[in-house]
Design an enzyme around this catalytic site. Structure first.
Site, PDB file in Angstrom:
ATOM      1  N   LYS A 183      25.033  -1.915  -3.799  1.00 34.86           N
ATOM      2  CA  LYS A 183      26.208  -1.686  -3.598  1.00 34.86           C
ATOM      3  C   LYS A 183      26.724  -0.492  -2.932  1.00 34.86           C
ATOM      4  CE  LYS A 183      30.527  -3.849  -4.879  1.00 34.86           C
ATOM      5  NZ  LYS A 183      31.232  -4.438  -6.323  1.00 34.86           N
ATOM      6  N   GLY A 212      30.767  -8.680   0.228  1.00 32.81           N
ATOM      7  CA  GLY A 212      32.210  -9.383   0.003  1.00 32.81           C
ATOM      8  C   GLY A 212      33.499  -8.092   0.107  1.00 32.81           C
ATOM      9  N   GLY A 263      32.239  -4.450  -0.559  1.00 34.29           N
ATOM     10  CA  GLY A 263      31.370  -3.873  -0.589  1.00 34.29           C
ATOM     11  C   GLY A 263      29.637  -4.406   0.342  1.00 34.29           C
ATOM     12  N   ASP A 294      37.191  -9.385 -15.028  1.00 36.92           N
ATOM     13  CA  ASP A 294      37.361 -10.297 -13.778  1.00 36.92           C
ATOM     14  C   ASP A 294      35.910 -11.046 -14.379  1.00 36.92           C
ATOM     15  OD1 ASP A 294      37.366 -11.130 -11.158  1.00 36.92           O
ATOM     16  OD2 ASP A 294      36.271  -9.660 -10.319  1.00 36.92           O
TER      17      ASP A 294
END
Length: 611
Positions: A329, A310, A313, A426
């Site tokens: 991640k 993404g 990362g 988010d």
């Protein structure tokens, strides 16, 4: 098995003893702690560090450290202090010791040398008076006359009485002590070294007999005795048959020892695995673990399997054990990523809820930044949003309701269950992960923000979130203040996507960015649009999810329900209390003040955060 191995070792030792045709008494050996270390001779003894109370003459007992350094223990007014031994001169009866702290002048004042066998001076041909100065008030790291002594760490300075105070740069120091040497003695000490002398022991009688002195074990302090150091040799004839027998026994014993060690190895590995499993079971009650970059490479098998990539990362598959899989991640090294990394680790370390992902650990090693989470094989909710008429992939309305309720409870925990409310900023299908039983887990807290309790507005310097899910007030203050209600809007858009089975937004171009179907959902509830819903129970669930979603996306934050009210609506079985809200895209400029107030009160008796 261990008894047989022990017998083999005993046989090996016996053979070595028989094969050695000469033996000598152990009293005359001159041991040393290691290379470049002084040999230990009379009057000194070498003992184990833990057995110093067994010394015949404690003042002359030395011991070895694990680093093979010879050490001497001296008693001070503040307790015993260990000093490394640099040299021992048996001809002139002196031992040179050092101070790791480089401050012997200060420690000398605490040493109990007056009643000791050691004398803190050496033989010279003149007398002297040694003066101790306290230079702590000078506030200078080095004096002009002694560049090597750090006066901040070691403010005690020594000089002889005939030295000039001005020449030595000691005018501002305070004289605290004088030490008078004898008429034939002179002081010998620097800031990092001290030479100690001991009186010559009387060994004339022993030497006359060709013997050596040693401390008498059961005698009084300072009493010595003689020991014979001449080699005593004796020859032993070893039968050949005994050698063959012993050799066979030794080989058999070594085989048993090797087998025993292999069993111990695998037992230890099993115990290690049990400890790892226990840690993994208990980690939920602990803070996130910190991994090195080498640990991350090992966990991911050298970043072998990529799960996704993404803007922030790349995510790799890894494992802590054969049963515990993780998602690692690796964050990009872009500007601002450090803030998001610190933000996510700081917030996630405080979160413990079934509907929020648990941060197992993180890596902050040089330029490398990584977050380690549990791996959820089902991936994100985005992969399971399908239209109801897609029978091969649609998961069913009851499952959708369970997922929607789980997400709402996760948001409720963030808003009301933590010490400080957390705004996620988010909430979208990509940031909701599903475990094996399809329990939803809210993830990705890089944009989240901690708020003070009872906050009605949150300050922001820039809009943040995902287009299509960002609340209107996040984009423009004309719609109200940013608050916990901003997450409610994002959740509402997510819920409408689940009901419609398709993306809520069209991002094919920045110019044509549109929210696609809140009005379509309204038409569905009013009967103008039809979707394939199997039975009445499923229709009630779909209607409930749609109504809740439409309440959540009201443009004005005051008209949206609190997350507690959302949970109540999703859990209620009384559909009569679920009222379809007005279209959020309908202009409110024509509404009267009373109509707006009535609209706010009709939201299922919801808790409102006043803006």
């Amino acid at each position: 098995m261990s008894g047989a191995a022990h017998s083999s070792l005993m046989m090996l030792l016996l053979l070595l003893m028989l094969a050695d045709s000469s033996s000598s008494t152990d009293e005359c050996r001159e041991p040393t702690c290691g290379p470049n270390q002084p040999t230990i001779q009379f009057p000194f003894q070498l003992v184990e560090e833990s057995s110093q109370d067994q010394c015949v003459n404690p003042e002359f007992c030395l011991y070895c450290t694990q680093n093979k350094q010879t050490m001497l223990l001296l008693h001070t007014t503040s307790g015993p202090i260990q000093f490394p031994v640099l040299e021992i001169d048996y001809e002139f009866n002196s031992i040179l010791i050092s101070d790791p702290d480089n401050c012997f002048p200060e420690k000398f004042l605490k040493l109990k040398l007056y009643n000791s066998s050691f004398l803190s001076y050496k033989t010279y041909s003149y007398s002297s008076t040694i003066v101790f100065f306290n230079c702590s008030s000078v506030k200078k790291r080095y004096l002009r006359n002694r560049d090597s002594q750090d006066m901040i760490k070691c403010p005690i300075y020594i000089s002889e009485s005939f030295d000039s105070v001005l020449a030595l740069d000691l005018a501002t120091c305070i004289k605290i002590f004088e030490f008078n040497t004898s008429s034939i003695m002179a002081f010998d000490m620097t800031f990092d070294r001290l030479s100690l002398s001991w009186p010559k022991q009387t060994c004339t009688e022993c030497k006359a007999k060709g013997l050596r002195c040693k401390w008498k074990n059961n005698g009084t302090k300072g009493e010595t005795e003689c020991v014979d150091c001449k080699s005593k040799r004796k020859t032993i004839q070893i039968p050949r048959s005994l050698i063959y027998t012993a050799t066979g026994s030794i080989l058999f014993g070594l085989f048993l020892i090797a087998l025993f060690k292999i069993c111990l190895y695998f037992k230890k590995k099993e115990e290690d695995q049990i400890r790892v499993d226990k840690f993994l079971e208990d980690y939920r009650a602990q803070k996130p673990a910190r991994f090195s970059y080498a640990d991350i490479k090992r966990i991911t098998n050298g970043f072998k399997e990529k799960l996704g990539e993404g803007a922030h990362g790349t995510v790799f598959k890894g494992k802590l054990s054969t049963e515990i899989l993780v998602a690692v991640k690796m964050l990009n090294g872009t500007q601002g990523e450090g803030k998001e990394f610190i933000n996510e680790v700081g917030i996630m370390g405080k979160i413990h809820h079934i509907n929020v992902v648990r941060l197992i650990g993180f890596c902050a090693d040089g330029i490398h930044r990584a977050l380690v989470y549990n791996l959820f094989a089902n991936g994100s909710l985005q992969s399971f949003i399908f239209a109801p008429d897609n029978k091969d992939h649609f998961m069913g309305w009851e499952k959708l309701q369970q997922i929607g309720l789980g997400i709402a409870k996760g948001i409720e925990y963030l808003h009301q269950g933590c010490n400080h409310p957390i705004i996620h900023f988010d909430i979208n299908p990509h940031n909701v992960l599903l475990d094996d039983s399809f329990t939803p887990k809210i993830s990705d807290f890089g944009l989240a923000k901690l708020c003070s309790k009872n906050v009605s507005a949150v300050s922001m310097t820039a809009a943040k979130g995902t287009f299509g899910y960002m609340a209107p007030e996040v984009l423009s203050r004309n719609f109200g203040n940013v608050s916990l209600k901003s997450d409610i809007y994002s959740y509402g858009m997510l819920l409408l996507e689940m009901v419609g089975g398709r993306k809520n937004i069209d991002t094919s171009s920045a110019e044509n960015f549109n929210v696609l179907y809140p009005e379509w959902i309204h038409n569905l509830l009013e009967g103008d649009v039809h979707i394939d819903i199997g039975n009445e129970v499923d229709f009630k669930i779909a209607k409930k999810l749609a109504i809740v979603g439409l309440w959540c996306i009201q443009w004005q934050p005051i008209n949206r329900p609190s997350i507690k009210a959302v949970v109540q609506m999703l859990e209620t079985s009384d559909d009569s209390q679920l009222i379809v809200p007005p279209n959020p895209f309908q202009s409110t400029t024509s509404m009267t003040t009373n109509e707006k107030s009535t609209l706010a009160r009709r939201t299922f008796q919801m808790e409102i955060i006043q803006e």
